[in-house]
Design an enzyme around this catalytic site. Structure first.
Site, PDB file in Angstrom:
ATOM      1  N   CYS A  42      43.804  37.768  30.606  1.00  0.00           N
ATOM      2  CA  CYS A  42      43.584  37.747  31.810  1.00  0.00           C
ATOM      3  C   CYS A  42      44.217  36.469  32.482  1.00  0.00           C
ATOM      4  CB  CYS A  42      42.120  37.485  32.292  1.00  0.00           C
ATOM      5  SG  CYS A  42      41.534  37.102  33.728  1.00  0.00           S
ATOM      6  N   HIS A  43      44.462  36.243  33.665  1.00  0.00           N
ATOM      7  CA  HIS A  43      44.970  34.915  34.069  1.00  0.00           C
ATOM      8  C   HIS A  43      44.349  33.751  33.728  1.00  0.00           C
ATOM      9  CE1 HIS A  43      48.420  36.434  36.721  1.00  0.00           C
ATOM     10  NE2 HIS A  43      47.860  37.396  36.731  1.00  0.00           N
ATOM     11  N   THR A  44      42.909  33.882  33.630  1.00  0.00           N
ATOM     12  CA  THR A  44      41.770  32.777  33.545  1.00  0.00           C
ATOM     13  C   THR A  44      42.138  32.367  31.965  1.00  0.00           C
ATOM     14  OG1 THR A  44      40.398  33.851  34.902  1.00  0.00           O
ATOM     15  CG2 THR A  44      39.379  32.238  33.434  1.00  0.00           C
ATOM     16  N   HIS A  63      38.070  36.904  26.981  1.00  0.00           N
ATOM     17  CA  HIS A  63      36.934  37.209  27.714  1.00  0.00           C
ATOM     18  C   HIS A  63      36.431  38.483  28.256  1.00  0.00           C
ATOM     19  CE1 HIS A  63      39.255  35.771  30.876  1.00  0.00           C
ATOM     20  NE2 HIS A  63      38.565  36.444  31.702  1.00  0.00           N
ATOM     21  N   GLU A  64      37.660  39.334  28.141  1.00  0.00           N
ATOM     22  CA  GLU A  64      37.578  40.729  28.722  1.00  0.00           C
ATOM     23  C   GLU A  64      37.477  41.776  27.678  1.00  0.00           C
ATOM     24  OE1 GLU A  64      40.716  40.575  32.650  1.00  0.00           O
ATOM     25  OE2 GLU A  64      40.765  42.131  31.193  1.00  0.00           O
ATOM     26  N   CYS A  93      19.727  34.646  34.692  1.00  0.00           N
ATOM     27  CA  CYS A  93      18.430  34.328  34.127  1.00  0.00           C
ATOM     28  C   CYS A  93      17.248  35.122  34.445  1.00  0.00           C
ATOM     29  CB  CYS A  93      18.289  32.891  34.272  1.00  0.00           C
ATOM     30  SG  CYS A  93      17.822  32.556  36.113  1.00  0.00           S
ATOM     31  N   CYS A  96      15.887  32.117  38.519  1.00  0.00           N
ATOM     32  CA  CYS A  96      16.332  31.071  39.474  1.00  0.00           C
ATOM     33  C   CYS A  96      16.121  31.679  40.816  1.00  0.00           C
ATOM     34  CB  CYS A  96      17.387  30.719  39.162  1.00  0.00           C
ATOM     35  SG  CYS A  96      19.078  31.820  39.771  1.00  0.00           S
ATOM     36  N   CYS A  99      18.426  34.625  41.500  1.00  0.00           N
ATOM     37  CA  CYS A  99      17.909  35.724  41.008  1.00  0.00           C
ATOM     38  C   CYS A  99      16.708  36.372  41.779  1.00  0.00           C
ATOM     39  CB  CYS A  99      17.584  35.469  39.614  1.00  0.00           C
ATOM     40  SG  CYS A  99      18.945  35.469  38.519  1.00  0.00           S
ATOM     41  N   CYS A 107      23.578  33.707  40.296  1.00  0.00           N
ATOM     42  CA  CYS A 107      22.541  32.908  39.464  1.00  0.00           C
ATOM     43  C   CYS A 107      23.311  31.523  39.071  1.00  0.00           C
ATOM     44  CB  CYS A 107      22.173  33.792  38.318  1.00  0.00           C
ATOM     45  SG  CYS A 107      21.295  32.897  36.964  1.00  0.00           S
ATOM     46  N   ARG A 111      23.357  32.472  30.918  1.00  0.00           N
ATOM     47  CA  ARG A 111      23.117  32.351  29.698  1.00  0.00           C
ATOM     48  C   ARG A 111      24.310  32.435  28.651  1.00  0.00           C
ATOM     49  NH1 ARG A 111      17.391  31.906  29.822  1.00  0.00           N
ATOM     50  NH2 ARG A 111      17.509  30.887  31.916  1.00  0.00           N
ATOM     51  N   CYS A 162      35.947  41.775  33.170  1.00  0.00           N
ATOM     52  CA  CYS A 162      36.326  40.654  34.040  1.00  0.00           C
ATOM     53  C   CYS A 162      37.295  41.331  35.139  1.00  0.00           C
ATOM     54  CB  CYS A 162      37.296  39.747  33.359  1.00  0.00           C
ATOM     55  SG  CYS A 162      37.679  38.391  34.412  1.00  0.00           S
ATOM     56  N   ARG A 356      47.539  44.891  32.785  1.00  0.00           N
ATOM     57  CA  ARG A 356      46.879  44.076  31.711  1.00  0.00           C
ATOM     58  C   ARG A 356      47.573  44.491  30.261  1.00  0.00           C
ATOM     59  NH1 ARG A 356      44.919  41.349  34.626  1.00  0.00           N
ATOM     60  NH2 ARG A 356      42.609  40.686  34.628  1.00  0.00           N
TER      61      ARG A 356
HETATM   62  N1  APR Z   1      51.489  38.599  49.773  1.00  0.00           N
HETATM   63  C1  APR Z   1      51.232  39.688  48.910  1.00  0.00           C
HETATM   64  N2  APR Z   1      50.987  39.880  47.796  1.00  0.00           N
HETATM   65  C2  APR Z   1      51.325  38.741  47.092  1.00  0.00           C
HETATM   66  C3  APR Z   1      51.787  37.570  47.559  1.00  0.00           C
HETATM   67  C4  APR Z   1      51.879  37.534  49.044  1.00  0.00           C
HETATM   68  N3  APR Z   1      52.261  36.549  49.703  1.00  0.00           N
HETATM   69  N4  APR Z   1      51.930  36.713  46.509  1.00  0.00           N
HETATM   70  C5  APR Z   1      51.666  37.477  45.558  1.00  0.00           C
HETATM   71  N5  APR Z   1      51.382  38.653  45.714  1.00  0.00           N
HETATM   72  C6  APR Z   1      50.871  39.696  44.754  1.00  0.00           C
HETATM   73  C7  APR Z   1      51.651  39.641  43.466  1.00  0.00           C
HETATM   74  O1  APR Z   1      52.883  40.505  43.592  1.00  0.00           O
HETATM   75  C8  APR Z   1      50.761  40.361  42.493  1.00  0.00           C
HETATM   76  O2  APR Z   1      51.051  41.788  42.437  1.00  0.00           O
HETATM   77  O3  APR Z   1      49.644  39.591  44.196  1.00  0.00           O
HETATM   78  C9  APR Z   1      49.192  39.963  43.022  1.00  0.00           C
HETATM   79  C10 APR Z   1      48.778  39.035  42.002  1.00  0.00           C
HETATM   80  O4  APR Z   1      48.428  39.753  41.036  1.00  0.00           O
HETATM   81  P1  APR Z   1      48.225  39.137  39.653  1.00  0.00           P
HETATM   82  O5  APR Z   1      48.910  37.919  39.375  1.00  0.00           O
HETATM   83  O6  APR Z   1      48.456  40.294  38.562  1.00  0.00           O
HETATM   84  O7  APR Z   1      46.566  38.662  39.602  1.00  0.00           O
HETATM   85  P2  APR Z   1      45.368  39.609  39.450  1.00  0.00           P
HETATM   86  O8  APR Z   1      45.091  39.465  37.766  1.00  0.00           O
HETATM   87  O9  APR Z   1      45.239  40.839  40.055  1.00  0.00           O
HETATM   88  O10 APR Z   1      44.372  38.285  40.010  1.00  0.00           O
HETATM   89  C11 APR Z   1      44.616  38.140  41.426  1.00  0.00           C
HETATM   90  O11 APR Z   1      42.063  37.457  41.696  1.00  0.00           O
HETATM   91  O12 APR Z   1      40.345  37.386  40.422  1.00  0.00           O
HETATM   92  C12 APR Z   1      41.547  36.691  41.362  1.00  0.00           C
HETATM   93  O13 APR Z   1      41.985  34.668  39.890  1.00  0.00           O
HETATM   94  C13 APR Z   1      42.368  36.005  40.310  1.00  0.00           C
HETATM   95  O14 APR Z   1      43.356  34.706  41.969  1.00  0.00           O
HETATM   96  C14 APR Z   1      43.631  35.906  41.022  1.00  0.00           C
HETATM   97  C15 APR Z   1      43.762  37.197  42.007  1.00  0.00           C
HETATM   98 ZN    ZN Z   2      39.215  37.273  33.134  1.00  0.00          ZN
HETATM   99 ZN    ZN Z   3      19.374  33.283  37.889  1.00  0.00          ZN
END
Ligand code: APR
Ligand code: ZN
Ligand code: ZN
Length: 361
Positions: A42-44, A63-64, A93, A96, A99, A107, A111, A162, A356
């Site tokens: 994941c990006h995170t 984490h996924e 929890c 809180c 919750c 929350c 935990r 995730c 992914r």
């Molecule tokens: N307009 C439209 N689409 C865009 C733009 C834009 N200006 N800029 C980027 N994108 C597209 C990318 O081409 C890509 O397909 O947004 C998508 C982003 O996807 P990922 O990089 O694969 O990220 P993803 O895992 O889907 O998460 C997207 O959600 O939960 C949050 O932290 C995560 O901020 C992130 C977002």
């Molecule tokens: Zn994630």
């Molecule tokens: Zn809670």
């Protein structure tokens, strides 16, 4: 007795990840040790490795994930050894204020395991999002484990932990998409595509996918998008209005996390519609809007935290829908990789080559 397992460690800011031996303690009260079978990249995880989340290196990434409970500590009754589970990073929890008000996704007392996993020299590891599942085994709070039907493949199940849950939940839980609604999704990566799949599941009549990458728009169609807009060549707000008889979409889901796409989402919704913000911005980003527009355009502006999910309710339900053929989770898995290929998977993710990559153990 602590067990030795292999895990993916981020040793320091912007340094490549490496495999190292991790000591996993026996579960204490309220804890569980889980044998990981699959964990999505994941990006995170990349943000952790870049030092963008906290400075508490070294991290145990991942984490996924889904796996099998190996052992549980004292007082654990909800899961037992042998259970197939999906891990979640917000074990609520139940006590809180959030919750008790029935909004457990807010929350503020979630935990995690109390004991620490370490390297063999005793260095304490910080597990990504309190999980650390790029490892053969990990230690979590038992509440982070949700039992689901083991007929699902671990690689599909793990994704619900995730990004895919965040997207589906943005549509189903936060946006409350209903039968016949028009939905626009801005940004069609893993999260946006999951929002599209969620909108389809909810019976949306029109699902408009917006992106700047042809490959992403093509995939979005396979996820259920009925229309696509390339925002490099068309104004997405105009395009969404045109496709919705001039009104704008009932629900607009932003899954990029940038000021320009937040703004597009704000103006692309129907006056009474809902904007769901699931893309996470960085701390330096700001957005300026005419107050008259903020006032004049009723509707709702909602951010979505982890898809506002309740793991105990949503994970088993989505697994069941997948097993019934109504939600294709396998479509999100671009490739399966080994534990030592995470660094390469980060590169593919950054190039936008994959939805992914999933580590399979
Ligand atoms: N307009 C439209 N689409 C865009 C733009 C834009 N200006 N800029 C980027 N994108 C597209 C990318 O081409 C890509 O397909 O947004 C998508 C982003 O996807 P990922 O990089 O694969 O990220 P993803 O895992 O889907 O998460 C997207 O959600 O939960 C949050 O932290 C995560 O901020 C992130 C977002
Ligand atoms: Zn994630
Ligand atoms: Zn809670």
């Amino acid at each position: 007795m602590a067990q030795e397992v292999r895990g993916v460690i981020a040793p320091g800011r912007n340094q490549p990840v490496r495999i190292d031996t991790v000591l996993v303690p026996d579960p204490g009260p309220g804890e569980a040790v889980v044998a990981i079978q699959a964990c999505g990249v994941c990006h995170t995880d990349l943000h952790y490795r870049e030092g963008g989340i906290t400075d508490e290196f070294p991290f145990l990434l991942g984490h996924e994930a889904a796996g099998v409970v190996e052992s549980v500590g004292e007082g654990v009754t909800d899961v037992a050894p042998g259970d197939f589970v999906i891990l979640n990073w917000r074990a609520v929890c139940g006590r809180c204020r959030a919750c008790r008000r029935g909004r457990p996704w807010y929350c503020f007392d979630t935990r995690n395991a109390g004991q620490k996993m370490t390297l063999t020299d005793g260095t304490v590891l910080a597990p990504a999002l309190g999980i650390g599942a790029f490892a053969e085994k990990t230690l979590v709070a038992a509440g982070q484990c949700t039992k689901v039907d083991p007929a699902v493949s671990p690689q599909a199940a793990g994704l619900l932990g995730c990004g895919v849950m965040a997207g589906i939940g943005a549509a189903l839980n936060t946006g409350d998409v209903g039968r016949g609604d028009t939905v626009a999704v801005i940004g069609c990566g893993g999260v946006g595509d999951a929002a599209i799949a969620g909108a389809r599941l909810a019976g949306a009549a029109k699902i408009i996918a917006v992106d700047i990458d042809d490959r992403k728009l093509a995939t979005a169609r396979t996820m259920g998008a009925t229309h696509t807009v390339d925002s490099r060549t068309a104004d997405p707000v105009e395009a969404i209005r045109e496709l919705t008889d001039g009104f704008g979409a009932d629900v607009v889901i932003e899954a990029v996390g940038r000021p320009e796409t937040y703004k597009q989402a704000f103006y692309a919704r129907d006056l009474a519609g809902t904007v769901v913000l699931v893309g996470v911005p960085t701390p330096d980003m700001t957005l300026e809007l005419p107050l008259l527009d903020v006032f004049g355009r009723g509707g709702a502006l909602k951010s979505s935290w982890y898809g506002d999910c309740l793991p105990s309710r949503d994970f088993p339900m989505l697994v069941d829908l997948h097993l019934q053929g109504r939600l294709d989770l396998d479509r999100f898995v671009s490739e399966t990789i080994a534990l030592d290929e995470v660094e390469k998977a980060f590169e593919r993710m950054q190039r936008g080559d994959v939805l992914r990559s999933v580590v399979v153990l």
